[in-house]
Scaffold this motif. Structure first.
Motif, PDB file in Angstrom:
ATOM      1  N   VAL A 119      -2.348   4.099   8.135  1.00  0.00           N
ATOM      2  CA  VAL A 119      -3.435   4.951   7.656  1.00  0.00           C
ATOM      3  C   VAL A 119      -4.649   4.625   8.513  1.00  0.00           C
ATOM      4  O   VAL A 119      -4.879   3.475   8.854  1.00  0.00           O
ATOM      5  CB  VAL A 119      -3.716   4.706   6.161  1.00  0.00           C
TER       6      VAL A 119
ATOM      7  N   VAL B 198      -3.006   8.038  11.602  1.00  0.00           N
ATOM      8  CA  VAL B 198      -2.156   8.382  10.459  1.00  0.00           C
ATOM      9  C   VAL B 198      -1.151   9.475  10.809  1.00  0.00           C
ATOM     10  O   VAL B 198      -0.055   9.519  10.270  1.00  0.00           O
ATOM     11  CB  VAL B 198      -3.012   8.793   9.233  1.00  0.00           C
ATOM     12  N   LEU B 199      -1.552  10.355  11.741  1.00  0.00           N
ATOM     13  CA  LEU B 199      -0.661  11.456  12.109  1.00  0.00           C
ATOM     14  C   LEU B 199       0.267  11.112  13.273  1.00  0.00           C
ATOM     15  O   LEU B 199       0.886  11.992  13.858  1.00  0.00           O
ATOM     16  CB  LEU B 199      -1.478  12.700  12.452  1.00  0.00           C
TER      17      LEU B 199
ATOM     18  N   PHE C  66       8.238   6.920   9.695  1.00  0.00           N
ATOM     19  CA  PHE C  66       7.678   6.748   8.358  1.00  0.00           C
ATOM     20  C   PHE C  66       6.164   6.934   8.452  1.00  0.00           C
ATOM     21  O   PHE C  66       5.567   6.592   9.472  1.00  0.00           O
ATOM     22  CB  PHE C  66       7.863   5.316   7.851  1.00  0.00           C
ATOM     23  N   GLU C  67       5.575   7.386   7.356  1.00  0.00           N
ATOM     24  CA  GLU C  67       4.128   7.266   7.223  1.00  0.00           C
ATOM     25  C   GLU C  67       3.907   6.301   6.060  1.00  0.00           C
ATOM     26  O   GLU C  67       4.251   6.603   4.934  1.00  0.00           O
ATOM     27  CB  GLU C  67       3.494   8.638   6.949  1.00  0.00           C
ATOM     28  N   ALA C  68       3.341   5.128   6.353  1.00  0.00           N
ATOM     29  CA  ALA C  68       3.241   4.059   5.349  1.00  0.00           C
ATOM     30  C   ALA C  68       1.888   4.081   4.651  1.00  0.00           C
ATOM     31  O   ALA C  68       0.942   4.713   5.111  1.00  0.00           O
ATOM     32  CB  ALA C  68       3.449   2.703   6.020  1.00  0.00           C
ATOM     33  N   ALA C  69       1.811   3.345   3.562  1.00  0.00           N
ATOM     34  CA  ALA C  69       0.517   3.155   2.886  1.00  0.00           C
ATOM     35  C   ALA C  69      -0.365   2.240   3.740  1.00  0.00           C
ATOM     36  O   ALA C  69       0.117   1.520   4.619  1.00  0.00           O
ATOM     37  CB  ALA C  69       0.738   2.554   1.504  1.00  0.00           C
ATOM     38  N   HIS C  70      -1.645   2.271   3.444  1.00  0.00           N
ATOM     39  CA  HIS C  70      -2.634   1.570   4.265  1.00  0.00           C
ATOM     40  C   HIS C  70      -2.340   0.075   4.365  1.00  0.00           C
ATOM     41  O   HIS C  70      -2.384  -0.639   3.358  1.00  0.00           O
ATOM     42  CB  HIS C  70      -4.017   1.792   3.635  1.00  0.00           C
TER      43      HIS C  70
ATOM     44  N   ARG D 116       0.476  -1.384   5.010  1.00  0.00           N
ATOM     45  CA  ARG D 116       1.808  -1.844   4.591  1.00  0.00           C
ATOM     46  C   ARG D 116       2.887  -1.600   5.639  1.00  0.00           C
ATOM     47  O   ARG D 116       4.074  -1.869   5.382  1.00  0.00           O
ATOM     48  CB  ARG D 116       2.235  -1.159   3.287  1.00  0.00           C
TER      49      ARG D 116
ATOM     50  N   ALA E 243       5.551  -4.190   6.184  1.00  0.00           N
ATOM     51  CA  ALA E 243       6.501  -4.339   5.072  1.00  0.00           C
ATOM     52  C   ALA E 243       7.538  -3.226   5.119  1.00  0.00           C
ATOM     53  O   ALA E 243       8.735  -3.463   4.958  1.00  0.00           O
ATOM     54  CB  ALA E 243       5.772  -4.349   3.734  1.00  0.00           C
ATOM     55  N   VAL E 244       7.081  -2.001   5.358  1.00  0.00           N
ATOM     56  CA  VAL E 244       8.011  -0.877   5.476  1.00  0.00           C
ATOM     57  C   VAL E 244       8.962  -1.130   6.659  1.00  0.00           C
ATOM     58  O   VAL E 244      10.178  -0.934   6.555  1.00  0.00           O
ATOM     59  CB  VAL E 244       7.250   0.452   5.656  1.00  0.00           C
TER      60      VAL E 244
ATOM     61  N   ASN F 212      -2.187  -9.438   5.002  1.00  0.00           N
ATOM     62  CA  ASN F 212      -1.094 -10.232   4.451  1.00  0.00           C
ATOM     63  C   ASN F 212       0.258  -9.774   4.987  1.00  0.00           C
ATOM     64  O   ASN F 212       1.111 -10.595   5.340  1.00  0.00           O
ATOM     65  CB  ASN F 212      -1.131 -10.115   2.922  1.00  0.00           C
ATOM     66  N   GLU F 213       0.438  -8.461   5.045  1.00  0.00           N
ATOM     67  CA  GLU F 213       1.741  -7.937   5.474  1.00  0.00           C
ATOM     68  C   GLU F 213       2.037  -8.327   6.928  1.00  0.00           C
ATOM     69  O   GLU F 213       3.160  -8.713   7.254  1.00  0.00           O
ATOM     70  CB  GLU F 213       1.789  -6.418   5.313  1.00  0.00           C
TER      71      GLU F 213
ATOM     72  N   GLU G 297       6.006 -11.469   0.592  1.00  0.00           N
ATOM     73  CA  GLU G 297       4.768 -12.229   0.425  1.00  0.00           C
ATOM     74  C   GLU G 297       3.999 -11.790  -0.814  1.00  0.00           C
ATOM     75  O   GLU G 297       3.073 -12.469  -1.243  1.00  0.00           O
ATOM     76  CB  GLU G 297       3.889 -12.091   1.671  1.00  0.00           C
TER      77      GLU G 297
ATOM     78  N   ALA H 236       4.017  -6.009  -0.917  1.00  0.00           N
ATOM     79  CA  ALA H 236       4.930  -5.957   0.228  1.00  0.00           C
ATOM     80  C   ALA H 236       6.342  -5.624  -0.213  1.00  0.00           C
ATOM     81  O   ALA H 236       7.024  -4.828   0.444  1.00  0.00           O
ATOM     82  CB  ALA H 236       4.902  -7.289   0.976  1.00  0.00           C
TER      83      ALA H 236
ATOM     84  N   ASN I  25       7.027  -2.023  -0.631  1.00  0.00           N
ATOM     85  CA  ASN I  25       6.995  -1.306   0.652  1.00  0.00           C
ATOM     86  C   ASN I  25       8.217  -1.621   1.503  1.00  0.00           C
ATOM     87  O   ASN I  25       8.666  -0.787   2.292  1.00  0.00           O
ATOM     88  CB  ASN I  25       5.694  -1.603   1.389  1.00  0.00           C
ATOM     89  N   MET I  26       8.752  -2.820   1.351  1.00  0.00           N
ATOM     90  CA  MET I  26      10.024  -3.121   2.016  1.00  0.00           C
ATOM     91  C   MET I  26      11.125  -2.241   1.437  1.00  0.00           C
ATOM     92  O   MET I  26      11.985  -1.732   2.164  1.00  0.00           O
ATOM     93  CB  MET I  26      10.374  -4.600   1.839  1.00  0.00           C
TER      94      MET I  26
ATOM     95  N   MET J 138      10.651   0.662   0.264  1.00  0.00           N
ATOM     96  CA  MET J 138      10.440   1.993   0.852  1.00  0.00           C
ATOM     97  C   MET J 138      11.100   2.069   2.234  1.00  0.00           C
ATOM     98  O   MET J 138      11.752   3.059   2.573  1.00  0.00           O
ATOM     99  CB  MET J 138       8.947   2.281   0.966  1.00  0.00           C
ATOM    100  N   GLY J 139      10.932   1.004   3.012  1.00  0.00           N
ATOM    101  CA  GLY J 139      11.520   0.991   4.350  1.00  0.00           C
ATOM    102  C   GLY J 139      13.031   1.071   4.310  1.00  0.00           C
ATOM    103  O   GLY J 139      13.648   1.866   5.026  1.00  0.00           O
TER     104      GLY J 139
ATOM    105  N   TYR K 113       4.046   6.275  -3.330  1.00  0.00           N
ATOM    106  CA  TYR K 113       4.504   6.729  -2.006  1.00  0.00           C
ATOM    107  C   TYR K 113       6.002   7.047  -2.021  1.00  0.00           C
ATOM    108  O   TYR K 113       6.447   8.045  -1.460  1.00  0.00           O
ATOM    109  CB  TYR K 113       4.221   5.658  -0.944  1.00  0.00           C
TER     110      TYR K 113
ATOM    111  N   LEU L 281      16.438   8.176   7.737  1.00  0.00           N
ATOM    112  CA  LEU L 281      16.096   7.854   9.115  1.00  0.00           C
ATOM    113  C   LEU L 281      17.144   6.898   9.666  1.00  0.00           C
ATOM    114  O   LEU L 281      17.914   6.304   8.929  1.00  0.00           O
ATOM    115  CB  LEU L 281      14.716   7.181   9.183  1.00  0.00           C
TER     116      LEU L 281
ATOM    117  N   VAL M 158       9.576  10.496   7.122  1.00  0.00           N
ATOM    118  CA  VAL M 158       9.370  10.151   5.710  1.00  0.00           C
ATOM    119  C   VAL M 158       7.865  10.059   5.507  1.00  0.00           C
ATOM    120  O   VAL M 158       7.217   9.163   6.040  1.00  0.00           O
ATOM    121  CB  VAL M 158      10.042   8.808   5.356  1.00  0.00           C
ATOM    122  N   ASN M 159       7.320  10.995   4.780  1.00  0.00           N
ATOM    123  CA  ASN M 159       5.876  11.153   4.770  1.00  0.00           C
ATOM    124  C   ASN M 159       5.387  11.696   3.439  1.00  0.00           C
ATOM    125  O   ASN M 159       6.066  12.474   2.786  1.00  0.00           O
ATOM    126  CB  ASN M 159       5.493  12.150   5.891  1.00  0.00           C
TER     127      ASN M 159
END
Lengths: 318, 186, 367
Positions: free
Chosen positions: A120, A124-125, A135-139, A141, A144-145, A173-174, C54, C58, C61-62, C64-65, C91, C200, C211-212
């Motif tokens: 983000v 972001v785009l 993927f489009e991840a949260a701010h 994160r 982690a994704v 942190n991530e 952590e 996180a 979100n993992m 999600m991945g 999300y 994906l 994925v959005n």
């Protein structure tokens, strides 16, 4: 003689190519293109063009392709990016960093199995531009994704593309823990010392004394701390990693940075280690500087704070 | 022996009440009955009191949490003081007299006092005080055939722990005898 | 199939493995920590992946991945940790990715306590993060049902490409009961979710996928929300589950009832014992137990309410200060008097306490 082709309709008129050309063969046109930008055109003597590609290397918008004296194409737009025009401001070097990232993936033959994670912020785009699964991840994160994605499909090349607010502030942190676990992912960290998308607020990477909309008198390190040197910070971890910092402020540095990014993906492809490339970039809009002045500002102010080079390598190759 | 019943087993953490309850639940399950084993899991687990409610029934267990009990097995004085009022009239109270110096104040229950430490030692397994207590409860309540518990003990202590089986069973059997004797005198 | 005696948390872990889940991402928190402690040993046996994240931020979100890559995956936590996951769940729901989340509820608000509670009902059933989205919420009331609902959770998640939450309380997690697992431990389903047309990964020439959840055009975002709404409506029409305890077929109860209790999870079991006790005294009470908290079985509950004899009341009992009771009132639409009893903080109402309330409501003498 060489030859260049400038896609007038892609030009945002930033003029970085004008400054990049060693022989001064490119200049602004009299007219506006259909998007309303003063586009550039080749106005010099074609005989003088060597096909050196510096103009194309400096272009953030995939607007220039180059041929050399023997008629061989020396700069071709990468298939690692879509043809979509970016939304980035004129002169912003996000476009350049996108391009070299995509070029590395293409040159390494990895495009078909790459999954990117957009952040983000201004980028972001990015999922619209990288021609790979995204993927489009949260701010904050994205690491982690990316961890989840890579652990789910280790055969894929997984990268995140994050700005300084995203990676260094809300996502501190991530990124720290993805690096510490040694996730086999690649992180492209774009540092322009400011929040761009929200309109120029102070970032963790904002320089001491730098004026932003939330540090109107200049960043006060007594109240807000010093800039965070993320690459050095991550390099203190014992976990093996490839960590480097490059810059995008002129074509020579762009080429050096591209080598770092390529090395980073190579480390991922071979399963060696976590890889992280910080790239200094510009924000002409929120810095209130012209594109070329922005490049100078990176050189004169950012690089002293954020020294360039390979900061850490996995032990096996150092 | 086949009707629904339950027991609250309580003591200091580490005195083995949760394991004693688990052996009972395991044995009853293998005998084809419905069971639930509900431990206290609050901060008191860390060095404080630990207790477990085991329900045994021919029917599916409704509430695993109940506030009055058919039986109470206590290893220490705080547990006796906290729980003795919750035993239903006619119930069984098993008290570890090696740590609890007073008798329960209930005259409407079967009270079994067991010097768990001494009995365990005599049975050759210092550590099996919890199984002496379990045995006393099984002997006094007839909740389950002792052989079923013995099978559960063998299951529980397998591999490297198998060496604990003979002492554990001896301690359990000694407890059963004490429980039976106490119930017979009522 | 043989019965084994297992702690709820461990049984949930095993049930996930049996359902084909091989990827777990989580962070320790009482009273659910036995789930990761079980899976860190179990998953490597089946070639799975365990990551201690952590933070809960996180771990979701993992998830999600991994879910975006078409791999069956899950996380588990307890109330404060679930709050931290709110962002990620929003999300994941927006991106229409399948995953399973366990909430082994503990008492709040704030850090609260570690004892059982049901005070995350609002959070679970109202989406809990930002935006118009819903999570399917399943509420087991025994260890066996927790196991069975884990299987269902993965099925629903994949059928509807939506997060599913198994919402139990600390008591279910901590207690041991006999369980039977469907399927064989060494014949596990693949951990691929059949995401051939959406996941994906390696492209092999297909068009790239994204994925959005970002839709900058209001019209497109409106369309996206309408599509999600249609899915949630479909889920509500097809997937409600409940149990009615006490009335028809119950010889001792004689069929009819003058009072209908409504409770879920552990609280429902406590109510069953209370109902057995008061029925022995000739009081006619029954229990409606929602198994899906979302979609909530409104129509079934209304039918059960309509079957109450005379102008008898509905009695909602929760380990909270009254959350599901709002849905009970919605189901009643003003047609019935709704009584409520609740406790919080980890104080669990006893069967005796509930039985006494039933007597009071029915005007019977105390036992």
């Amino acid at each position: 003689m060489g030859d260049i082709h400038i896609a007038e309709e892609r030009c945002k008129g930033c003029g970085l190519c004008i400054d990049a050309c060693p022989r001064g063969l490119i200049s602004f046109a009299e007219d506006l293109n259909e998007k309303g930008y003063t586009y550039v055109e080749f106005t010099g003597d074609l005989e003088q063009c060597t096909g050196c590609t510096l103009c194309a290397t400096a272009c953030p918008d995939q607007g220039i392709e180059v041929w050399n004296k023997r008629g061989k194409q020396t700069f071709e737009n990468t298939t690692g990016l879509t043809e979509r025009m970016s939304h980035y401001c004129p002169g912003c070097t996000h476009g350049i960093i996108h391009r070299i990232t995509a070029e590395c993936l293409q040159e390494l033959g990895l495009l078909d199995r790459t999954v990117g994670v957009a952040p983000v912020g201004c980028s972001v785009l990015a999922y619209e531009y990288f021609n790979v699964d995204m993927f489009e991840a949260a701010h904050g994160r994205a690491p982690a994704v990316a961890t989840g994605a890579k652990r789910a499909r280790p055969e894929c090349i997984v990268f995140t593309y994050q700005g300084d607010g995203d990676l260094c502030s809300i996502g501190g942190n991530e990124i720290l823990h993805a690096a510490n676990r040694g996730e086999k992912i690649t992180v492209i960290f774009v540092n322009n010392a400011i929040y761009g998308m929200t309109g120029g607020q102070m970032a963790p990477t904002t320089l001491p004394g730098q004026r932003t909309s939330t540090s109107p008198d200049g960043r006060d390190i007594e109240a807000t701390g010093h800039p965070i040197n993320m690459a050095e910070l991550l390099a203190t971890l014992s976990t093996p990693a490839y960590i480097a910092r490059g810059s995008s402020h002129d074509p020579q540095h762009v080429l050096k940075t591209k080598k770092m990014i390529k090395k980073a993906f190579e480390h991922q492809a071979s399963g060696t280690c976590f890889s992280f490339v910080e790239v200094l970039s510009t924000c002409p809009t929120n810095w209130g500087l012209a594109p070329q002045e922005s490049g100078d500002w990176v050189r004169d102010h950012m690089i002293p704070q954020y020294p360039l080079g390979v900061i850490k390598q996995p032990e096996s190759v150092s | 022996m086949s009707k629904a019943t339950d027991v609250l087993m309580a003591g200091f953490g580490g005195q083995g009440m949760l394991l004693a309850g688990k052996l009972l639940a395991h044995a009853a399950m293998n005998d084809g009955r419905e069971v639930s084993w509900l431990p206290s899991y609050g901060p008191e687990m860390r060095g404080g009191t630990a207790n477990v409610i085991v329900c045994v029934s021919p029917e599916p267990i409704g509430s695993p949490l109940i506030t009055t009990h058919a039986a109470l097995v206590v290893m220490n004085l705080p547990s006796l003081e906290k729980f003795e009022g919750r035993v239903r009239p006619g119930g069984v109270i098993v008290v570890n007299s090696s740590l609890v110096e007073r008798d329960p104040a209930r005259d409407d229950c079967v009270v079994v006092t067991v010097n768990a430490r001494r009995v365990a030692k005599e049975a050759g397994s210092d550590r099996a005080q919890n199984l002496v207590m379990l045995g006393a409860y099984v002997g006094a309540s007839d909740v389950i055939p002792p052989a079923s518990i013995e099978k559960a003990i063998e299951n529980e202590f397998s591999g490297k722990k198998a060496r604990f089986v003979p002492g554990s069973i001896a301690a359990f059997r000694a407890g059963v005898e004490i429980g039976r004797a106490a119930a017979a005198t009522v | 199939m043989t019965k084994v005696l297992m702690k709820g948390n461990e049984a949930l872990g095993e049930a996930a493995v049996r359902a084909g889940c091989r990827h777990f991402f989580g962070y320790p928190i009482t009273p659910q920590t036995e789930i990761p402690e079980y899976l860190v040993k179990r998953l490597p046996q089946v070639g799975g992946v365990f990551v201690q994240a952590e933070s809960e931020v996180a771990s979701i979100n993992m998830v999600m991945g991994a879910a975006g890559m078409g791999i069956r995956c899950m996380t588990s936590s307890s109330s404060p940790g679930i709050s931290l996951m709110a962002e990620g769940v929003s999300y994941i729901a927006a991106c229409e990715l399948p995953c399973v989340i366990i909430n082994m509820m503990r008492a709040g608000p704030g850090l609260g306590g570690i004892l059982p509670a049901q005070s995350d009902y609002f959070q679970a059933t109202r989406g809990h993060g930002h935006g118009d989205y819903q999570v399917i919420v399943l509420a087991p009331s025994s260890v066996q049902e927790a196991v069975d609902l884990m299987t269902l959770a993965f099925e629903l998640a994949e059928t509807y490409r939506n997060p599913v939450m198994v919402c139990a309380d600390g008591m279910i997690g901590q207690m041991m009961e006999p369980v039977e697992f469907a399927g064989e431990p060494d014949a596990l389903p693949p951990n691929e979710m059949g995401g051939d047309d959406w996941a994906l990964g390696v492209r092999e020439g297909r068009k790239r996928r994204i994925v959005n959840s970002l839709y900058l055009s209001p019209d497109e975002l409106n369309e996206h929300n309408l599509k999600l709404k249609a899915k949630y409506d479909d889920i509500a029409a097809k997937e409600t589950r409940h149990e009615l305890y006490g009335p028809e077929g119950d010889a001792e109860g004689g069929g009819g009832y003058d009072l209908l209790l409504v409770a879920f999870g552990t609280m429902a079991r406590i109510c069953k014992t209370a109902i057995d006790d008061v029925r022995a005294e000739g009081l006619r009470a029954a229990l409606f137990r929602p198994i899906t908290l979302n979609p909530f079985p409104f129509a079934d509950l209304r039918r059960a309410m309509d079957a109450i004899e005379g102008d008898g009341a509905v009695f909602d009992v929760e380990m909270s200060m009254g959350q599901m009771v709002y849905d009970v009132k919605l189901a009643a639409e003003g047609t019935r008097r709704i009584e409520f009893h609740g406790t919080a903080g980890g104080v669990v109402p006893s069967p005796d306490e509930v039985a006494q309330k039933i007597r009071e409501i029915l005007g019977a003498a105390p036992a």
